[in-house]
Design an enzyme around this catalytic site. Structure first.
Site, short mmCIF file in Angstrom:
data_model
loop_
_atom_site.label_atom_id
_atom_site.label_comp_id
_atom_site.label_asym_id
_atom_site.label_seq_id
_atom_site.Cartn_x
_atom_site.Cartn_y
_atom_site.Cartn_z
N ASN A 227 20.47 33.30 17.40
CA ASN A 227 21.66 34.14 17.60
C ASN A 227 22.37 33.69 18.87
O ASN A 227 21.95 32.75 19.53
CB ASN A 227 21.27 35.62 17.64
CG ASN A 227 20.26 35.88 18.73
OD1 ASN A 227 20.54 35.70 19.92
ND2 ASN A 227 19.05 36.27 18.36
N ASP A 296 15.22 38.93 13.94
CA ASP A 296 14.53 39.91 13.11
C ASP A 296 13.81 39.26 11.94
O ASP A 296 12.89 39.83 11.38
CB ASP A 296 15.52 40.95 12.59
CG ASP A 296 15.95 41.90 13.70
OD1 ASP A 296 15.08 42.27 14.52
OD2 ASP A 296 17.14 42.25 13.76
O1 PMT Z 1 21.95 37.24 26.44
P1 PMT Z 1 23.40 37.62 26.62
O2 PMT Z 1 24.35 36.58 26.07
O3 PMT Z 1 23.73 38.03 28.02
O4 PMT Z 1 23.66 38.90 25.68
C1 PMT Z 1 23.07 40.12 26.01
C2 PMT Z 1 22.54 40.85 24.75
C3 PMT Z 1 23.71 41.23 23.87
C4 PMT Z 1 21.58 39.94 23.98
C5 PMT Z 1 21.77 42.10 25.30
O5 PMT Z 1 22.65 42.90 26.02
C6 PMT Z 1 21.16 42.90 24.14
O6 PMT Z 1 21.79 43.73 23.53
N1 PMT Z 1 19.85 42.64 23.84
C7 PMT Z 1 19.14 43.18 22.71
C8 PMT Z 1 19.50 42.45 21.45
C9 PMT Z 1 18.72 42.97 20.25
O7 PMT Z 1 17.87 42.27 19.75
O8 PMT Z 1 19.02 44.19 19.88
P2 PMT Z 1 18.35 44.97 18.61
O9 PMT Z 1 19.16 46.20 18.49
O10 PMT Z 1 18.31 44.01 17.46
O11 PMT Z 1 16.88 45.28 19.04
C10 PMT Z 1 16.49 46.47 19.69
C11 PMT Z 1 15.42 46.23 20.73
O12 PMT Z 1 14.20 45.79 20.11
C12 PMT Z 1 15.77 45.16 21.75
O13 PMT Z 1 15.35 45.61 23.02
C13 PMT Z 1 14.97 43.93 21.28
O14 PMT Z 1 14.59 43.11 22.39
C14 PMT Z 1 13.76 44.57 20.63
N2 PMT Z 1 13.20 43.77 19.50
C15 PMT Z 1 13.94 43.54 18.39
C16 PMT Z 1 13.39 42.83 17.33
C17 PMT Z 1 12.07 42.37 17.43
N3 PMT Z 1 11.51 41.68 16.45
N4 PMT Z 1 11.36 42.62 18.56
C18 PMT Z 1 11.89 43.31 19.59
O15 PMT Z 1 11.23 43.54 20.61
#
Ligand code: PMT
Length: 426
Positions: A227, A296
């Site tokens: 991503n 994911d």
């Molecule tokens: O890196 P940059 O370019 O500065 O951009 C910043 C960002 C947009 C990446 C950052 O601000 C951000 O939003 N990070 C989280 C991205 C994400 O994966 O969001 P999510 O809504 O898909 O996941 C929710 C949470 O679960 C996140 O804290 C993620 O780290 C965690 N996760 C998700 C999937 C997975 N398999 N394991 C996880 O731990």
């Protein structure tokens, strides 16, 4: 005012016209209760006399790398008085060791260049290399000199080594030109140092684990699913947490960024590798902030050879990666757990669902459909959602400011945990 009571400030003054402001800087530190030791370069003494700064600091001003011995202990001043032996102390080592912070104001292009390249040819440049104390420089010079790529490159190098830079102001300069290069007013400089030393206490003794960047899930030896995460948000959090005194473990997917100074960096590629690294550090840390954009899905069967192009198209079977944050939420004990939610619609309801399912203390939501926030850019606009339903909105800010907001929100959670532990008698 006792904001700096008990602090030893080593003020380096170098040879620029703004050296006259160092007298007011010394006064500001003294008023705040600090011990001030001034070190002047040879050229600084052409702009202001050591006697002025000696009188204001109530300390002998140091100018030479190899001074003759002192008549008595009083003359050496508190920074240099010998402790347990009768042997005279080596000035630059003693000065370097006793300082809580080294400030160079004004800092000429010359001293900035010397520090960036490790040149030690006088007392000031030598003691900066010998000190373990944080170093702050306040550049002041002609605007063309300040903008010169060599000076800018040297400042970037110093920043990457953890040196703090107080940006010069724009205005009318002593050389009769207008531009950026003026030393800020002494009270701005004193306040910067007060805040800097105060911030260094905020997470002192705490261990913080931050994840950043994307993960890469291989399809075949040359292709992967990933991503747009640049790692900027997570690296900014790691940097500020370190500046606030924490021991920081940064687990990062592939990014083009250099590790912030003083941070333990573990580079990983896949979600599975990130999970392994995070679980290794998890038992010892007080705080986890998961800013990484973990993929994911991954390909169920990674091919050993490059997949050849076919006319019939290509269908990849995907499976879920481990949800690292959800697992941490299940096993957490003492840790403050903070997640991010990268959303393009229904921001608050999706964030609220993740907050509960992953058992977080709070979640930071960013609208990643915005051009000026979320992935890749230097700025972010966040909302923080808490377990009690409270939501706080923040305006668009540089990612380092966002990092300060998030870490600031974590402090009361840490204080609560400490109180609970005290009641349990731990
Ligand atoms: O890196 P940059 O370019 O500065 O951009 C910043 C960002 C947009 C990446 C950052 O601000 C951000 O939003 N990070 C989280 C991205 C994400 O994966 O969001 P999510 O809504 O898909 O996941 C929710 C949470 O679960 C996140 O804290 C993620 O780290 C965690 N996760 C998700 C999937 C997975 N398999 N394991 C996880 O731990």
């Amino acid at each position: 005012m006792t904001l700096l009571q008990g602090k030893n400030i080593l003020l380096g003054v170098t040879g620029g016209i703004a050296a006259y402001k160092s007298a007011e800087i010394v006064r500001g530190f003294k008023k705040a209760g600090a011990q001030v030791q001034v070190v002047m370069t040879r050229n600084a003494q052409r702009f202001i006399t050591p006697l002025t700064l000696e009188t204001l600091s109530q300390n002998r001003v140091m100018t030479e790398m190899f001074p003759s011995s002192y008549e008595d202990e009083e003359e050496a001043g508190p920074f240099l008085r010998s402790t347990s032996t009768n042997l005279p102390e080596i000035d630059h080592i003693a000065l370097a060791q006793r300082a809580d912070v080294v400030l160079i104001a004004p800092a000429t292009a010359n001293i900035i260049g010397k520090l960036a390249h490790g040149i030690c040819d006088d007392l000031l440049s030598t003691l900066v290399i010998a000190t373990k104390a944080p170093v702050i420089v306040a550049p002041a010079m002609n605007c063309n000199m300040y903008e010169h790529p060599v000076v800018q490159g040297n400042l970037e190098k110093l920043k990457s080594l953890g040196v703090q830079v107080i940006e010069p102001e724009a205005g009318f300069l002593a050389c009769q030109m207008e531009g950026k290069g003026r030393l800020p007013d002494p009270d701005v400089i004193v306040t910067f140092v007060v805040n800097f030393l105060h911030n260094r206490q905020r997470l002192l003794g705490k261990k913080v684990l931050v994840t950043a960047g994307p993960t890469r899930e291989a399809i075949d030896p040359v292709r992967f699913i990933s991503n747009r995460s640049s790692g900027r948000m997570g690296y900014a959090i790691a940097k500020v947490a370190r500046q606030w005194g924490a021991e920081v473990f940064l687990v990062s997917g592939p990014t083009a960024l250099a590790a912030p100074p003083g941070v333990h960096l573990t580079r990983v590629e896949t979600a599975a590798e990130m999970r392994e690294a995070v679980l290794k550090y998890f038992p010892q840390v007080d705080v986890v902030i998961k800013a990484a954009a973990v993929a994911d899905y991954r390909v169920k069967e990674v091919k050993d050879q490059k997949i050849k192009k076919k006319d019939s198209g290509l269908v990849l079977e995907l499976e879920e990666t481990p949800d690292i944050l959800e697992e941490l939420g299940r096993i957490k004990e003492k840790q403050v757990l903070v997640g991010f939610a990268a959303e393009t619609q229904n921001l608050l309801s999706y964030a609220e669902e993740k907050l509960r399912r992953k058992n977080l203390d709070f979640i930071v939501v960013n609208d990643v459909s915005r051009k000026d926030a979320g992935f890749e850019v230097e700025t972010n606009a966040i909302q923080i959602v808490y377990r009690n339903g409270k939501v706080t909105d923040y305006p668009l800010m540089p990612k380092e400011k966002v990092a300060e907001v998030i870490l600031g929100e974590i402090l009361p959670f840490l204080a609560d945990k400490e109180t609970q532990n005290r009641h349990r008698g731990e």
